[in-house]
Scaffold this active site. Structure first.
Site, short mmCIF file in Angstrom:
data_model
loop_
_atom_site.label_atom_id
_atom_site.label_comp_id
_atom_site.label_asym_id
_atom_site.label_seq_id
_atom_site.Cartn_x
_atom_site.Cartn_y
_atom_site.Cartn_z
N GLU A 63 0.83 -1.20 0.00
CA GLU A 63 0.00 0.00 0.00
C GLU A 63 0.87 1.26 0.00
O GLU A 63 2.05 1.23 0.35
CB GLU A 63 -0.93 0.01 1.21
CG GLU A 63 -0.20 0.10 2.54
CD GLU A 63 -1.13 0.56 3.67
OE1 GLU A 63 -1.50 1.74 3.64
OE2 GLU A 63 -1.44 -0.26 4.56
N LYS B 39 -5.48 -2.57 13.67
CA LYS B 39 -4.76 -1.53 14.41
C LYS B 39 -5.24 -1.48 15.85
O LYS B 39 -6.42 -1.61 16.15
CB LYS B 39 -4.95 -0.19 13.71
CG LYS B 39 -4.31 -0.17 12.33
CD LYS B 39 -4.80 0.97 11.47
CE LYS B 39 -4.21 0.87 10.07
NZ LYS B 39 -4.78 1.87 9.15
#
Length: 703
Positions: free
Chosen positions: A92, A240
């Site tokens: 990414e 996360k």
């Protein structure tokens, strides 16, 4: 082509219509260019009704196929890798543009790319550049992207933003001369573009999920939705840690997304391997992941991706977790919401932990890249080879090994050489460390492959390190053939040799970890049918090498032997059963004397002629003794003598007297290394034989 007297083929019309200045990448990975001409501008309404219907059926199939859309621009290196079946891993761009400061973001991007390349995988960073969807970036583009975030030239893009940002960029670039504009793709957007390009594995830091309090706010990351509808393996450190881990896993279960943790029963919390939440499953190795993914996407037709969570064992994890809780409270107090929360948290935590979070973040991404590379290699292997010894998918047909006139069986080794700058002292020593692919069998296969003989290579590698990279480089860079049956992937390490040199490049000591070579697979008689030459090194166990030689004889192959080392040469040559199978042996002088001395009558001494008049007499005597024990119909020994050249000892049949010919070496003034010279001679010699040369011509070609 479109005559009124013919019934038009709707698929052909569609391809011509859609291919204006476009290259269509077919499922077979072939590429064709079909420029549109004025004569093919046929009105669809003018087609016969049945053709009109067929056209729209073809259109639906075409627009839902896996061919890369024309709006996606692949870096040539990435396009070549995908077309040739080489593994590619997507990366990414948000982590580069917004995830960490410059220049650490650029350093991480380069390090991750190198980790992938070391394992034989091509990296493909995905982003939008000036309105163009890019899969793979040049180094200068990667550097510009790394600076664009801080300069306000990179917009964070999730899936819904892809058309909006691309369109905005195109308007800006068409009306002004502004600097390069970037769209930094999130996990979701990267998945979508990776799948469009045909990439099956994606490595990132962490994925999004259900935000804390998400059961009330419905603040849920698009990453989860994309995982439910895009078949890509996402390798991350889990969701996360600012998110609700438990509710995220519940959401993924609802969306039918397969989830597992790498070698752990507990799902990680990004910075920390401990979340208190049990993982849905545990993946013990890359083959487990590849098998599950291909079963999902190919056999069951499931549209979803797969999440592989890799625990982060960096020791700073606990301190970072405390800082995250504090940063969350600050973000709430400041009214920071949505997509701005994560960058704020990461910046704040970095300040609070004095850079510990940044270092830990970089560490976990690199670890994810290592795991992701192994998974990409395993997906490639299973896609090409059907079943493996580790994962038996009985419903898939097994592929026959590609036909080759030469088969090599032997070791694949990672060679590491450490050279200090000064005298070695009893502590850390500054210097240089060089790593390379080695192993006698691998070296011979490489030479044969580079010369165009396309050998089939049998070896064993470990699961845990760079073995897949060795095999991949042999295939893609050298033209060597391997199959899932010819390469045994075993528990433990790939064979490794570590050498420590002094400042004068003399060997101080070395360590050899060769345990995995005891598991080298042996080709059967059936697999050797049609093979002209079977080349063996001495790395497999004695029984295995002997069995391979006997199988070669039964199959009608000529058997070649590279002794590998003095101890191994001596061990194998003590077996008459093995020796009588051999047609060609490629020892150096020391190996020749060791093999001759292994005979029952005590052998010969490695001395020069006693009166100094014939320095090659001991070599000829040793070779004569060896020839008497080798195959009765045809036998040759090619002895490497270093700077003195090569001695060829030959017998045409059991009744003929042996013949000897010495080939002097050219004078070379600047020798960098003699490592692998004998292996190169062996490979080139066999290649020359395959091309119809005689033994003397083959020696000259090899030299």
């Amino acid at each position: 082509l479109f005559s009124p007297n013919t019934h038009p083929n709707p698929h052909l019309i569609l391809h011509c219509w859609s291919a204006t200045s476009t290259t269509i990448r077919e499922r077979s990975s072939a590429s064709i260019s079909l420029p549109l001409s004025q004569h093919s501008a046929l009105s669809i309404r003018s087609l016969l009704p049945s053709t009109h219907m067929a056209f729209h059926q073809a259109l639906r199939r075409y627009t839902t196929s896996s061919a890369a859309p024309s709006c996606v621009k692949l870096l040539p290196e990435v396009a070549e890798a995908l077309s040739s079946g080489r593994p590619v891993v997507a990366l990414e761009s948000t982590i580069v543009a917004h995830g960490m400061p410059y220049p650490q973001n650029l350093e991480l991007a380069k390090d991750v790319s190198q980790i992938l390349r070391n394992k034989g995988v091509i990296p493909a960073t995905i982003a939008i550049k000036n309105g163009v969807f890019r899969v793979g970036l040049h180094p200068d583009e990667l550097e510009d992207l790394a600076q664009a975030g801080e300069e306000g030239r990179a917009m964070k893009c999730s899936t819904r933003d892809l058309p909006l940002v691309a369109s905005k960029h195109r308007r800006i670039m068409s009306s002004s001369e502004e600097n390069v504009q970037w769209g930094a793709t999130t996990v979701a957007a990267t998945m979508r573009l990776a799948h469009a390009a045909g990439i099956k594995t994606f490595v990132t830091g962490g994925t999004g999920g259900v935000h804390r309090g998400g059961e009330l706010s419905l603040d849920i990351s698009t990453d989860l939705i994309e995982l439910s509808r895009t078949p890509v393996v996402v390798v991350s450190a889990g969701v996360k840690s600012i998110l609700d881990v438990k509710r995220t896993l519940e959401m993924l279960e609802t969306l039918a997304v397969p989830v597992g943790t790498w070698k752990s029963d507990e799902f990680p919390a990004f910075f920390s391997p401990i979340s208190g939440v049990k993982s849905p499953t545990k993946f013990d190795n890359a083959m487990d992941v590849a098998s599950a993914f291909l079963t999902s996407s190919k056999e069951l037709g499931m549209p979803c991706g797969m999440l592989v969570a890799v625990p982060n064992h960096d020791p700073a994890g606990q301190n970072v977790e405390i800082a995250i809780q504090e940063a969350l409270q600050e973000a709430e107090a400041s009214g920071i919401q949505g997509r701005d929360v994560t960058p704020f948290i990461l910046r704040t935590v970095a300040e609070k932990t004095d850079g510990d979070s940044l270092r830990s973040n970089m560490s976990l991404v690199k670890r994810n890249a290592e795991v992701g590379a192994d998974i990409a290699n395993s997906i490639r292997d299973l896609s090409l080879g059907g079943s493996t010894r580790e994962t038996v998918l009985s419903s898939r047909p097994k592929m026959s090994p590609p036909k080759s006139r030469v088969v090599c069986v032997g070791g694949a080794v990672i060679d590491t050489v450490a050279s200090p700058e000064n005298e070695i002292i009893g502590t850390s020593n500054p210097g240089k460390i060089h790593r390379s692919d080695g192993g006698v069998g691998r070296n011979v296969a490489e030479v044969l492959g580079r010369l165009g003989s396309t050998p089939l290579f049998y070896t064993a590698i470990g699961k845990a390190d760079g073995g897949q990279g060795i095999v991949s480089r042999l295939e893609k860079e050298c033209g060597v053939i391997t199959t899932t049956k010819s390469v045994q992937v075993a528990d433990g390490n790939t064979a490794q040799y570590l050498a420590l040199l002094d400042k004068n490049s003399e060997l101080v000591g070395g360590v050899a970890d060769m345990e995995v070579l005891s598991k080298i697979p042996i080709p059967s008689v059936e697999e050797l049918h049609g093979v002209d030459y079977l080349v063996l090194d001495a790395n497999a166990p004695v029984d295995s090498v002997t069995t391979a030689a006997k199988n070669g004889v039964r199959a009608g192959s000529l058997v070649c032997f590279e002794p590998t080392s003095v101890p191994k040469a001596k061990l194998l040559s003590s077996s008459n059963e093995f020796m009588e199978c051999l047609n060609y042996v490629f020892p150096n002088e020391d190996e020749l004397f060791a093999m001759a001395k292994a005979s029952d009558d005590g052998g010969v001494e490695s001395e020069e002629g006693q009166d100094g008049s014939d320095e090659y007499k001991p070599v000829r005597d040793a070779a004569l003794k060896m020839l008497s024990r080798m195959a009765s119909d045809k036998a040759h020994i090619v002895v490497s003598l270093g700077s003195r050249g090569v001695l060829l000892a030959s017998k045409a049949d059991a009744l003929s007297s042996p013949e000897f010919r010495h080939f002097p070496a050219d004078v070379v003034s600047d020798i960098k290394s003699s490592n692998g010279a004998g292996d190169t001679l062996c490979g080139a010699f066999v290649h020359a034989l395959l091309r119809g040369a005689g033994e003397e011509e083959a020696v000259q070609f090899g030299m």
